[in-house]
Design a protein around this motif. Structure first.
Motif, mmCIF file in Angstrom:
data_model
loop_
_atom_site.group_PDB
_atom_site.id
_atom_site.type_symbol
_atom_site.label_atom_id
_atom_site.label_comp_id
_atom_site.label_asym_id
_atom_site.label_seq_id
_atom_site.Cartn_x
_atom_site.Cartn_y
_atom_site.Cartn_z
ATOM 1 N N THR A 275 0.830 -1.285 -0.038
ATOM 2 C CA THR A 275 -0.032 -0.002 0.057
ATOM 3 C C THR A 275 0.858 1.130 -0.015
ATOM 4 O OG1 THR A 275 -1.800 -1.238 1.330
ATOM 5 C CG2 THR A 275 -1.886 1.310 1.451
ATOM 6 N N LEU A 276 1.847 1.092 0.788
ATOM 7 C CA LEU A 276 2.984 2.376 0.771
ATOM 8 C C LEU A 276 3.592 2.547 -0.562
ATOM 9 C CD1 LEU A 276 4.507 2.064 4.301
ATOM 10 C CD2 LEU A 276 2.609 3.652 3.524
ATOM 11 N N ALA A 277 3.931 1.261 -1.058
ATOM 12 C CA ALA A 277 4.567 1.240 -2.262
ATOM 13 C C ALA A 277 3.572 2.039 -3.364
ATOM 14 C CB ALA A 277 5.073 -0.235 -2.491
ATOM 15 N N LEU A 278 2.247 1.609 -3.481
ATOM 16 C CA LEU A 278 1.435 2.321 -4.335
ATOM 17 C C LEU A 278 1.424 3.805 -4.219
ATOM 18 C CD1 LEU A 278 -1.488 -0.434 -4.769
ATOM 19 C CD2 LEU A 278 0.298 0.147 -6.436
ATOM 20 N N ILE A 279 1.294 4.126 -2.978
ATOM 21 C CA ILE A 279 1.249 5.570 -2.758
ATOM 22 C C ILE A 279 2.433 6.140 -3.334
ATOM 23 C CG2 ILE A 279 1.685 7.236 -0.823
ATOM 24 C CD1 ILE A 279 0.051 5.410 0.968
ATOM 25 N N PHE A 320 -15.906 1.841 4.496
ATOM 26 C CA PHE A 320 -16.308 0.595 3.784
ATOM 27 C C PHE A 320 -15.277 -0.402 4.422
ATOM 28 C CE2 PHE A 320 -17.854 3.569 0.628
ATOM 29 C CZ PHE A 320 -19.337 2.854 0.436
ATOM 30 N N PRO A 321 -15.813 -1.543 4.371
ATOM 31 C CA PRO A 321 -14.861 -2.595 5.317
ATOM 32 C C PRO A 321 -13.562 -2.761 4.856
ATOM 33 C CG PRO A 321 -17.059 -3.591 4.619
ATOM 34 C CD PRO A 321 -16.969 -2.144 4.140
ATOM 35 N N ILE A 322 -12.457 -2.944 5.407
ATOM 36 C CA ILE A 322 -11.172 -2.771 4.950
ATOM 37 C C ILE A 322 -10.699 -4.008 4.525
ATOM 38 C CG2 ILE A 322 -8.845 -2.233 5.724
ATOM 39 C CD1 ILE A 322 -10.573 0.207 5.841
ATOM 40 N N THR A 323 -10.439 -4.337 3.259
ATOM 41 C CA THR A 323 -9.972 -5.343 2.533
ATOM 42 C C THR A 323 -8.498 -5.235 1.947
ATOM 43 O OG1 THR A 323 -11.138 -4.924 0.488
ATOM 44 C CG2 THR A 323 -12.288 -6.032 1.869
ATOM 45 N N ASN A 324 -7.926 -6.199 1.199
ATOM 46 C CA ASN A 324 -6.807 -6.079 0.582
ATOM 47 C C ASN A 324 -7.042 -4.995 -0.481
ATOM 48 O OD1 ASN A 324 -5.752 -7.898 2.232
ATOM 49 N ND2 ASN A 324 -5.367 -9.538 0.671
ATOM 50 N N THR A 325 -8.014 -5.358 -1.237
ATOM 51 C CA THR A 325 -8.454 -4.690 -2.371
ATOM 52 C C THR A 325 -8.653 -2.911 -2.213
ATOM 53 O OG1 THR A 325 -9.372 -6.310 -3.682
ATOM 54 C CG2 THR A 325 -10.157 -4.056 -4.576
ATOM 55 N N ALA A 327 -7.656 -1.408 0.722
ATOM 56 C CA ALA A 327 -6.310 -0.859 0.940
ATOM 57 C C ALA A 327 -5.501 -0.458 -0.315
ATOM 58 C CB ALA A 327 -5.447 -2.044 1.945
ATOM 59 N N LEU A 328 -5.217 -1.266 -1.184
ATOM 60 C CA LEU A 328 -4.612 -1.069 -2.320
ATOM 61 C C LEU A 328 -4.996 0.013 -3.234
ATOM 62 C CD1 LEU A 328 -3.322 -4.551 -3.459
ATOM 63 C CD2 LEU A 328 -1.911 -3.036 -2.326
ATOM 64 N N MET A 329 -6.401 0.240 -3.139
ATOM 65 C CA MET A 329 -7.215 1.302 -3.768
ATOM 66 C C MET A 329 -6.900 2.542 -3.275
ATOM 67 S SD MET A 329 -10.557 -0.625 -5.201
ATOM 68 C CE MET A 329 -11.116 0.943 -5.610
ATOM 69 N N PHE A 330 -6.870 2.614 -1.936
ATOM 70 C CA PHE A 330 -6.701 3.705 -1.070
ATOM 71 C C PHE A 330 -5.250 4.328 -1.305
ATOM 72 C CE2 PHE A 330 -5.452 5.638 3.011
ATOM 73 C CZ PHE A 330 -6.012 6.621 2.829
ATOM 74 N N GLY A 331 -4.366 3.292 -1.385
ATOM 75 C CA GLY A 331 -3.013 3.589 -1.574
ATOM 76 C C GLY A 331 -2.750 4.362 -2.993
ATOM 77 N N ALA A 332 -3.356 3.940 -3.841
ATOM 78 C CA ALA A 332 -3.401 4.496 -5.437
ATOM 79 C C ALA A 332 -3.964 5.708 -5.342
ATOM 80 C CB ALA A 332 -3.882 3.353 -6.297
ATOM 81 N N ALA A 333 -5.190 6.104 -4.875
ATOM 82 C CA ALA A 333 -5.916 7.100 -4.818
ATOM 83 C C ALA A 333 -5.031 8.299 -4.020
ATOM 84 C CB ALA A 333 -7.262 6.868 -4.290
ATOM 85 N N LEU A 334 -4.685 8.184 -2.943
ATOM 86 C CA LEU A 334 -3.815 8.754 -2.181
ATOM 87 C C LEU A 334 -2.580 9.258 -2.684
ATOM 88 C CD1 LEU A 334 -4.526 10.530 0.738
ATOM 89 C CD2 LEU A 334 -3.157 8.736 1.826
ATOM 90 N N GLY A 335 -2.002 8.311 -3.279
ATOM 91 C CA GLY A 335 -1.031 8.408 -3.974
ATOM 92 C C GLY A 335 -0.855 9.812 -5.044
ATOM 93 N N LEU A 336 -2.022 9.741 -5.832
ATOM 94 C CA LEU A 336 -2.250 10.729 -6.696
ATOM 95 C C LEU A 336 -2.121 12.130 -6.097
ATOM 96 C CD1 LEU A 336 -4.877 9.258 -8.957
ATOM 97 C CD2 LEU A 336 -2.411 9.458 -9.486
#
Length: 425
Positions: A275-279, A320-325, A327-336
């Motif tokens: 997740t940090l990497a995707l950020i 929403f419920p925290i899942t692998n997906t 978390a990774l989507m949040f990392g991508a969105a926050l990264g932008l």
């Protein structure tokens, strides 16, 4: 008749051409931001092996962020006065010392000294902020916005590379050896600082020099005290500094506490690392895009949009419920939206006040950023221990994002008139 200054006299040597400056600066930004952005991955192994509490670890990180911000204006002022290379080199050495001592820290005092004080002050002298200020001075105007965006993106690429690498190294060679490897990389980065050499600031105008450009009258004669008085008496600068507090609040909390939060939600440590990497990966797009968009739309609009986007992303993530997906989507969105605040923030300071004291004035804005980091980390650790969850800090981040979006809207993107403040001689 005064002999005009020839263009060749000011032309850069081959090493001083924009591309080598950009390359070396980006490598420094990547090397320095990478380890710092992965500190959250060290929380569980260090607290478990050393017996440190979460509050101790978080407090050391808070000290690190606060001293990073506190030292930034002074490092910037020294870089503005004496050049960037020396400041960057010393900062890298201090940073390396902090990482090395942190690897062996066995008590709270030595841990706070290394992870907090030394790394914090080291970062104030070698982080991407000094690199971006050097870009502002060395790059031609047509390169400047892109270079600042690239420097911010390089820091995030460091996060993208170092986050999964840190997880792998911690698992294979242990957290202390990982820190020693990072310390060695800081030493290897020292020679790169030579490409970012900036001339020592002259105390008086050079004979035969041309007049300052419009909007920055008597810039070469402005003292540090005059620059500070001018900036903090300027409403737009104060609003910019206030908004940057929120940026630091978001970044520090997510960097340090997100991996632990995800573990508490039943996810694996590797998910936190990715997740940090995707950020970091998506911030390459966000930072470069922010640098280019800032040349096309008002920077204050861009900043307001970024802070509003963060508030929405955080609110959706925790609703929403925290899942692998998720978390990774949040990392991508926050990264932008991660370091995309930096190109418009530094660009606004350059527009308002010029580049003479850019590193120092950006340093004071960054101090506000790091105060936000300190506050975010302290509140996060306290609310987690008292209430047993991170809910309060997440929703506080949403509220502050909305406030920052509002604060940036009234900023004026025009050069300050110095005629009455710094009389020409």
């Amino acid at each position: 008749m005064t002999k005009p200054v020839s263009s060749s006299a000011s032309s850069p040597a081959p090493l001083r051409s924009p591309l080598p400056i950009l390359l070396c600066g980006c490598l420094i930004a990547m090397a320095t931001f990478g380890p710092r952005s992965t500190m959250g991955l060290f929380t569980t192994p260090i607290t478990s092996e050393r017996g440190f509490s979460l509050e101790l670890f978080s407090f050391a990180m808070a000290i690190q962020n606060l001293l990073w911000g506190l030292g930034q204006p002074f490092a910037g002022a020294v870089a503005d006065r004496f050049g960037s290379t020396r400041v960057l080199a010393v900062g890298l050495i201090v940073y390396a010392a902090g990482l090395a001592i942190m690897a062996y820290a066995s008590d709270p005092w030595s841990f706070n000294l290394s992870a907090g004080v030394l790394i914090g002050f080291g970062l104030s002298g070698c982080s991407f902020n000094l690199v971006l200020a050097a870009f502002g001075k060395l790059m031609p105007e047509r390169w400047r916005g892109t270079a600042i965006g690239a420097g911010s993106a390089a820091g995030s690429f460091g996060q993208f590379v170092f986050a999964p690498a840190s997880s792998l190294l911690i698992r294979s060679v242990g957290w202390s050896n990982t820190l020693l490897i990072f310390a060695g990389l800081m030493i290897l980065a020292v020679p790169l600082t030579l490409a970012l050499w900036t001339p020592r600031l002259a105390t008086s105008p050079t004979p035969g020099s041309t007049n300052p450009p419009a909007g920055v009258g008597a810039l070469s004669q402005q003292t540090l005290r005059q620059a500070l008085a001018e900036a903090f008496g300027h409403r737009s600068y104060v609003l910019l500094v206030m908004g940057f507090f929120v940026c630091g609040f978001h970044l520090a909390f997510v960097t340090i506490h997100l991996p632990k939060f995800l573990i508490e939600q039943g996810l694996t440590p590797e998910v936190g690392g990715w997740t940090l990497a995707l950020i970091g990966l998506f911030n390459i797009v966000g930072s470069l895009g922010s640098g280019m968009l800032g040349n096309r739309i008002p920077k204050r609009w861009l900043l307001s949009g970024i802070y509003l986007g963060r508030a929405i992303a955080i609110a959706l993530f925790v609703s929403f419920p925290i899942t692998n997906t998720s978390a990774l989507m949040f990392g991508a969105a926050l990264g932008l939206l991660w370091l995309s605040t930096i190109p418009p923030t530094s660009g606004l300071i350059a527009i308002m006040f010029g580049t003479r004291w850019l590193a120092m004035l950006y340093g004071f804005a960054f101090f506000s950023h790091q105060v936000g980091s300190f506050v975010g980390l302290v509140i996060a650790a306290w609310t987690r221990e008292v209430y047993g969850s991170y809910d309060i800090i997440w929703w506080l981040g949403v509220l502050l994002g909305l406030l920052a979006a509002i604060v940036n809207m009234p900023i004026r993107e025009t050069p300050v008139d110095r005629a009455a403040t710094v009389p020409a001689e």
